[in-house]
Motif scaffolding. Structure first.
Motif, mmCIF file in Angstrom:
data_model
loop_
_atom_site.group_PDB
_atom_site.id
_atom_site.type_symbol
_atom_site.label_atom_id
_atom_site.label_comp_id
_atom_site.label_asym_id
_atom_site.label_seq_id
_atom_site.Cartn_x
_atom_site.Cartn_y
_atom_site.Cartn_z
ATOM 1 N N MET A 102 103.259 62.889 83.906
ATOM 2 C CA MET A 102 103.471 64.342 83.794
ATOM 3 C C MET A 102 102.705 65.123 84.865
ATOM 4 S SD MET A 102 105.286 66.428 82.059
ATOM 5 C CE MET A 102 105.338 68.210 81.817
ATOM 6 N N PRO A 103 101.442 64.821 85.127
ATOM 7 C CA PRO A 103 100.726 65.615 86.138
ATOM 8 C C PRO A 103 101.021 65.208 87.587
ATOM 9 C CG PRO A 103 99.213 64.530 84.576
ATOM 10 C CD PRO A 103 100.541 63.889 84.432
ATOM 11 N N LEU A 104 101.817 64.201 87.796
ATOM 12 C CA LEU A 104 102.083 63.750 89.172
ATOM 13 C C LEU A 104 103.171 64.595 89.821
ATOM 14 C CD1 LEU A 104 102.174 59.853 88.627
ATOM 15 C CD2 LEU A 104 100.297 61.197 89.626
ATOM 16 N N THR A 105 103.070 64.770 91.139
ATOM 17 C CA THR A 105 104.144 65.430 91.882
ATOM 18 C C THR A 105 105.136 64.368 92.366
ATOM 19 O OG1 THR A 105 103.155 65.140 94.067
ATOM 20 C CG2 THR A 105 102.408 67.054 92.767
ATOM 21 N N ASP A 106 106.260 64.819 92.879
ATOM 22 C CA ASP A 106 107.248 63.870 93.415
ATOM 23 C C ASP A 106 106.704 63.118 94.628
ATOM 24 O OD1 ASP A 106 109.009 64.536 91.489
ATOM 25 O OD2 ASP A 106 110.425 65.613 92.789
#
Lengths: 332, 341
Positions: B70-74
């Motif tokens: 969830m907290p990761l970016t693409d």
């Protein structure tokens, strides 16, 4: 424009190639055990850490598996690592990452990534380092699709092939025979490449083809000079790359000479000599053969410590002379 | 009543409810369903002979994958495991291209060359599932080395299971990540068993997170079936990684309902144990209860999500069926970047 050509040792040529690659491309980094201030177990990286700093000439812990994997992961994500195994024998510790990951990642992911990693392997016997520091394991890796495996035999070639390897989008494994490190030869200044996958005819001849790899190229050339005095005219091919093999050069030579002797240091059985022999047997050159193919390879033993035993465990010039003479004269 | 309770507990709501909007939380539930239904769909397709080989299902572990991603970016990257379908979807993969891969089609993520065990989506930062236990851990450290050297601000998550914590690659990788302070988060999804061998029988420490101390990095234990708890730990670890403070080891304690793979006869654990996890600790059920309790969604909303997911799964399977098979003449493609004779 003339390019200056100097005499450099094989290890100096490697160091120069790495320096040129690092100057040209910030993404190129060196990784390995004791390659920083120590300069590498064979002083190949030498003082490069002073020039490029410890962030680009990275000492790794003694972690061959993890280290190789870090190099693979870095290669997939934008760096161009050159990873030094301190001895090629330690490839056994890193095999998982080399064979299962580096070699297969592009394929498994349907071409979505490339793995531009270079791995260097100081290899071979002759240093009295006994069974775990003297092996020639290049055929192990050459058995794996996805890898390219090279064995440059001269200072000129090792510089040009290392620069070709750094530019290559796929994993390239370089096996450097340790006894070659001090050998000197002409090396042009500046950037040039020697193509991966192309053999070189080192000596032209009519009577017999010797296909040799790495240090055996020099032993074969010495044998050929001796036999020239007996009127036997030997062609010596330096295979240079064992995956992919330059079929054309070898087949053309055997068609010309009708006799083939394979000389390599690795254990004879199931080695590169078997592959070259089978390749000829399967090719149009088979019909040109006037004698059975002969292989000279390492003994079916670990490399022993005792210097006389050690010499006896791998092909030497007198043995090559005898085998080539018999083959040329039809004794076999 | 739920609203009143929400107001009363505003100050000490679980992390996710203070951090994410209702829309985001509903999307998390949707994706957890997407993971579960995807795996059920894959399992069903396997039973019906539409998929060959084997697969390793993560049903029961959905909150762990979602909480971490969830907290990761693409742009952030992950390496995954043989039990990697959930990680892939949580990182943003499209289920239709995943199904197509499982069906061996050229429309799949790996053009039919990888299958379940090598599912990847490089465009979303998923560098691939891995058939070798702990095989992805050093690769994640390498990706983190790239991120640090190239200064691109990315962080890398390495997912692995409890089995991997006894591999040498685990030790070597965590040590290197720590000495070089790399932006990587090690996520051990401890589902209790490495194939059939329980962690109690395989692992000398009570908690895998205890091993973090040996690498001078924080070791965090979370309830892997509690989305909010996982997300909170992930946020903290990512923040630490982005700040250049180095890696974290998160142990996400969870459970897989299905066997290790399709060959599993479930002889190493009891039915009661499995039923207890399914009945009392199911991550989706727990999350739904919370979402309703905090007024994020009602039963109608949940039903709408289920229906929407069912449609997406059905469409995905259709897409997979329709895609072309690879040409046999293309067998040697992708071995090398440039064709080699």
């Amino acid at each position: 424009m003339d390019v200056a050509v100097r005499e450099l040792s094989y290890s100096q040529a490697i160091q120069e190639a790495m320096a040129i690659a690092m100057e040209a491309d910030e993404r190129v980094i060196l990784m390995g055990e004791d390659i920083g201030v120590y300069g590498g177990a064979f002083q190949v990286t030498g003082d490069l850490v002073e020039r490029f700093g410890p962030d680009r000439v990275m000492d790794t812990p003694i972690s061959e598996l993890g280290g190789a994997g870090v190099a693979v992961g870095a290669a997939v994500t934008g760096l161009r690592p050159i990873f030094e195994f301190q001895f090629s024998d330690f490839a056994t510790l890193g095999m998982e990452q080399i064979v299962n990951q580096a070699a297969k990642m592009r394929f498994m992911l349907g071409g979505e990534v490339s793995v531009p990693v270079v791995m260097r392997f100081p290899a071979g016997s002759g240093t009295g380092a006994a069974a775990q520091h003297s092996q020639s394991l290049e055929a192990w890796l050459a058995h794996v699709p996805g890898l390219k495996v090279i064995q440059p035999a001269t200072p000129h070639d090792v510089k040009g092939m290392l620069l070709a390897a750094v530019a290559d989008p796929d994993p390239v494994m370089i096996f450097e025979h340790k006894l070659l490190y001090k050998m000197k030869g002409p090396v042009p200044e500046g950037h040039y490449t020697v193509p991966i996958g192309k053999a070189e005819v080192r000596r032209e001849g009519r009577d017999l083809t010797i296909v040799a790899t790495s240090i055996m190229v020099h032993k074969a050339l010495e044998a050929a000079e001796t036999l020239a005095g007996e009127g036997i005219d030997i062609e010596v091919i330096d295979l240079r790359t064992i995956r992919p093999i330059d079929r054309e050069t070898v087949i053309a030579s055997v068609k010309k000479t009708s006799r083939l002797l394979c000389v390599y240091e690795a254990v004879k059985t199931l080695g590169i000599g078997a592959e070259i022999s089978a390749m000829i047997a399967e090719s149009e050159a088979f019909d040109y053969l006037d004698a059975p193919i002969v292989r000279l390879g390492g003994a079916e033993t670990p490399i022993p410590y005792n210097p006389e035993l050690e010499k006896a465990a791998v092909p030497q010039v007198p043995g090559i002379i005898a085998a080539a003479r018999d083959l040329a004269k039809g004794v076999r | 009543m739920a609203t009143a309770k929400k107001a009363a507990e505003q100050s000490n709501l679980p992390f996710a409810y203070t951090r994410y909007s209702h829309e985001q939380l509903k999307d998390v539930l949707r994706k957890m369903y997407l993971i579960r239904r995807f795996e059920e769909g894959a399992e069903d397709s396997y039973m019906r002979g539409l998929i060959h080989g084997t697969m390793h299902l993560s049903i029961g572990q959905e909150a762990s994958a979602m909480g971490i991603c969830m907290p990761l970016t693409d742009e952030d990257q992950i390496t995954s495991t043989h039990r990697g379908h959930g990680h892939s979807i949580a990182k943003g993969a499209d289920v239709k291209k995943m199904f197509a891969e499982f069906f061996g089609k050229t429309t799949g993520y790996c053009k039919g060359r990888g299958g379940s065990m090598h599912i990847a989506d490089v465009s979303k930062g998923n560098l691939g599932a891995n058939g070798i236990v702990a095989g992805g851990i050093p690769i994640a450290v390498g990706a983190a080395l790239s991120a640090k050297r190239l200064g691109n601000g990315k962080v890398v998550v390495s997912f692995f299971g409890d089995g991997a914590n006894n591999e040498g690659a685990f030790h070597e990788s965590l040590n290197m990540a720590s000495i070089w302070k790399l932006p990587v988060i090690f996520v051990c999804e401890n589902n209790g068993y490495g194939m059939s061998t329980s962690t109690a029988r395989s692992t000398a420490v009570a908690n895998i997170a205890d091993r973090a101390a040996a690498y001078s990095m924080p070791g965090v234990i979370v309830d892997g079936n509690n989305f909010s708890e996982v997300a909170e730990a992930s946020h903290a670890a990512i923040e630490r990684a982005r700040a250049g403070e180095g890696p974290t080891l998160i142990e996400s304690k969870t459970y897989r309902y299905r066997g290790h793979s399709k060959s599993d006869r479930n002889r190493y654990r009891t039915k009661e144990e499995i039923e207890d996890w399914m009945t009392n600790r199911d991550p989706i059920a727990l999350f739904e209860t919370e979402l309703k309790e905090f007024g994020v969604i009602d039963d109608h909303g949940i039903e709408a999500i289920r229906e929407d997911v069912a449609r997406e799964i059905a469409a995905g399977i259709e897409y997979a069926k329709e895609g072309p098979m690879p040409e046999i003449s293309d067998l040697a493609r992708f071995v090398y970047t440039e064709e080699v004779a």
